[in-house]
Motif scaffolding. Sequence first.
Motif, PDB file in Angstrom:
ATOM      1  N   UNK A  99      47.379  36.989  41.210  1.00 53.46           N
ATOM      2  CA  UNK A  99      47.773  38.098  40.339  1.00 53.46           C
ATOM      3  C   UNK A  99      49.284  38.264  40.219  1.00 53.46           C
ATOM      4  N   UNK A 100      50.016  38.091  41.328  1.00 52.55           N
ATOM      5  CA  UNK A 100      51.469  38.257  41.288  1.00 52.55           C
ATOM      6  C   UNK A 100      52.177  36.974  40.870  1.00 52.55           C
ATOM      7  N   UNK A 101      51.751  35.850  41.416  1.00 52.22           N
ATOM      8  CA  UNK A 101      52.377  34.570  41.055  1.00 52.22           C
ATOM      9  C   UNK A 101      52.107  34.226  39.594  1.00 52.22           C
ATOM     10  N   UNK A 102      50.837  34.367  39.178  1.00 43.93           N
ATOM     11  CA  UNK A 102      50.498  34.083  37.792  1.00 43.93           C
ATOM     12  C   UNK A 102      51.225  34.995  36.826  1.00 43.93           C
ATOM     13  N   UNK A 103      51.440  36.239  37.244  1.00 39.63           N
ATOM     14  CA  UNK A 103      52.175  37.173  36.383  1.00 39.63           C
ATOM     15  C   UNK A 103      53.614  36.736  36.197  1.00 39.63           C
ATOM     16  N   UNK A 127      63.914  47.307  31.000  1.00 42.16           N
ATOM     17  CA  UNK A 127      65.326  47.677  30.971  1.00 42.16           C
ATOM     18  C   UNK A 127      66.124  46.965  32.053  1.00 42.16           C
ATOM     19  N   UNK A 128      65.542  46.797  33.241  1.00 36.22           N
ATOM     20  CA  UNK A 128      66.287  46.227  34.365  1.00 36.22           C
ATOM     21  C   UNK A 128      65.954  44.762  34.633  1.00 36.22           C
ATOM     22  N   UNK A 129      65.060  44.175  33.832  1.00 37.40           N
ATOM     23  CA  UNK A 129      64.738  42.754  33.917  1.00 37.40           C
ATOM     24  C   UNK A 129      64.270  42.342  35.313  1.00 37.40           C
ATOM     25  N   UNK A 130      63.314  43.077  35.858  1.00 37.13           N
ATOM     26  CA  UNK A 130      62.697  42.705  37.128  1.00 37.13           C
ATOM     27  C   UNK A 130      61.339  43.368  37.233  1.00 37.13           C
ATOM     28  N   UNK A 131      60.506  42.902  38.154  1.00 43.40           N
ATOM     29  CA  UNK A 131      59.164  43.481  38.261  1.00 43.40           C
ATOM     30  C   UNK A 131      59.213  44.944  38.698  1.00 43.40           C
ATOM     31  N   UNK A 161      56.329  35.852  45.602  1.00 43.12           N
ATOM     32  CA  UNK A 161      56.877  35.541  44.273  1.00 43.12           C
ATOM     33  C   UNK A 161      57.315  36.797  43.523  1.00 43.12           C
ATOM     34  N   UNK A 162      57.053  37.990  44.075  1.00 46.63           N
ATOM     35  CA  UNK A 162      57.705  39.185  43.534  1.00 46.63           C
ATOM     36  C   UNK A 162      59.220  39.034  43.640  1.00 46.63           C
ATOM     37  N   UNK A 163      59.670  38.541  44.779  1.00 48.57           N
ATOM     38  CA  UNK A 163      61.107  38.316  44.934  1.00 48.57           C
ATOM     39  C   UNK A 163      61.593  37.211  44.005  1.00 48.57           C
ATOM     40  N   UNK A 164      60.786  36.152  43.857  1.00 48.38           N
ATOM     41  CA  UNK A 164      61.178  35.058  42.950  1.00 48.38           C
ATOM     42  C   UNK A 164      61.397  35.577  41.542  1.00 48.38           C
ATOM     43  N   UNK A 165      60.470  36.410  41.067  1.00 51.67           N
ATOM     44  CA  UNK A 165      60.577  36.958  39.712  1.00 51.67           C
ATOM     45  C   UNK A 165      61.747  37.924  39.606  1.00 51.67           C
ATOM     46  N   UNK A 166      61.946  38.761  40.642  1.00 50.87           N
ATOM     47  CA  UNK A 166      63.068  39.695  40.621  1.00 50.87           C
ATOM     48  C   UNK A 166      64.392  38.947  40.618  1.00 50.87           C
ATOM     49  N   UNK A 167      64.473  37.906  41.434  1.00 53.55           N
ATOM     50  CA  UNK A 167      65.688  37.109  41.536  1.00 53.55           C
ATOM     51  C   UNK A 167      65.998  36.404  40.215  1.00 53.55           C
TER      52      UNK A 167
END
Length: 611
Positions: free
Chosen positions: A443-447, A561-565, A473-479
């Motif tokens: 759910x998180x990685x696929x998102x 607006x902030x371009x992160x999850x 991968x929440x951090x991966x997407x945020x980064x």
Amino acid sequence: MKLTTAQALVRWLLAQRSETLDGAEVPLFPGVFAIFGHGNVLGLGTALEEHRGEIPVWRGHTEQGMALAAVGLAKATHRRQVGVATSSIGPGALNMVTAAGVAHANRLPVLLLPGDTFTGRAPDPVLQQIEPFGDGTATVNDAFRAVSRYFDRITRPEQLISTLPQVARVLTDPADSGPVVLALPQDVQAEAYDFPDALFAPVTHRPPRPRPDRRSVTEAAGVLRASRRPLLVLGGGVRYSGAARSALSFAERHGIPVVETTAGRTLVPHDHPLHAGPLGITGSSSANVLAAEADVVLAAGTRLQDFTTASWTVFSPDVRLVSLNAARFDAVKHGALPVTGDADAGLADLAAQLESWRVDPAWTARAATERAAWDGHVDALRSAAAEVPSYAQVVGVVNDLSAAGDYVMTASGGLPGELLGGWRGSGSVSMDVEYGFSCMGYELSGAWGAAIAWPGLVTTLLGDGSYLMLNSELFSAAFAGHPFVAVVCDNDGYAVIARLQQGQGGKPFNNFYADCTTSHASPPRVDFARHAESLGCLVFEASTVDSLRTAYASAREASVAERRPAVVVVRTQPSAWTEAGAWWEVGVPEHLAGRDEYERVKPAQVRYLKS
């Protein structure tokens, strides 16, 4: 052109193009998810760095997670683009096997490039080499063979010349689509060879649209023309063919009710008069009622797995099954009349032979009547008074606040049934429910992968169990700056498995936290909000339906607006479910209460349909 094996592979990736469903030309490989180690950092890593301005390289934080992100990207692009994931040898490679299984089960193209041990064997056993006792040629990467559509180990640079066309074939052919694994020994990655320039000429891949055999179409048209209560089942193959409009026009022309599978969900506008809802265990009672009464089922682009067919009890034993599928492997299942070909082309050929034939209007009208009853049931679940929100209410809030161009997804536990059965879409293909492999953590990685590819906002729904399974991968997407919204439903454990366990008469054990063995008088709890915040996410908390509505609306706005999850954490009920009234075969021991129901329903299971 003298290049190392790794350099040649990267140049080939850059030369491959793809045509989208709307005719635009895009890179076939839009980027690479990478974790570098001693098996790939100097070979493939160096080659990718040389082209860092031409192909994005996204840093992953678990190999499984980044490979699952590649799967999510493929789904969000309707299989027209392919995510690439590379890892070092050993555990890094093996961590991607789960993602290969997800891609294989769901017929999704991904390219996995695990490092491999030395072909020269001089330093054997190299770090992370397992050394199988009975086979000197085997490495951990052989574990990929069972979950690959195409597997190769490149032991000479020039092997790329014959292998790469096969790689492109599998990744772009609707009949063969699935994971490709190229195992890359680290010494071979660094070897140089004079490659022909033509290998790197730009190529645009357009998935073939094979027309079915005329005789099979004629026979299928005859079966449909003789039917009184036909049903059209739309699966993922209709989505990937871009045949949703054609399928709906076909149904309208002949008055055939339409139902959707898991992979085919959101192909039909919810309020369309021919839409009877989603089929199966995680579907709707409306679709299941029509399936039980249908005398002919035209299954387009679906492999008809057990959740779709209620373990093959959703259809009448006397039904005739016509299966239109690009893959003959799927078309011939369960004694179906196979029509092997592209969904769009096949439906057009069928329509030409059926001409002005139409179904009895009374049967046509059943779709809207039954779906209205199901909608009333879902409305009651969404509006029920409750101190703690149910899954149905969580889905209702997300559904109400979503925009037309949004994308919603989930993968495991109880949420697939809630999302599939309760979602009301406008007809745009905008849902990914990974229930072919039911991979917790997808759910998180696929998102993350979907957010890279999808032009609108992605929302993923998951339980606390999936969050704990794979969240890095929440951090991966945020980064990387890829926004999406994750709604985390905390119900104190693996609630849907507890439901299965106790529903069959088993004692509560090891699913809810309260039923687990612990030496703590007051066991620790996870603070999901603080954890997600520590991974760079925006966080919003809710405890009621009204506060969830406010939190989700704020998360949508802030994420973009902030371009992160943005992560919304909400406590949910542990035992409130949306029931479609279908059976699922599981192994029930004779001493459990559920055995009686098992023995009552099992004889109705269709094993092989009449021809």
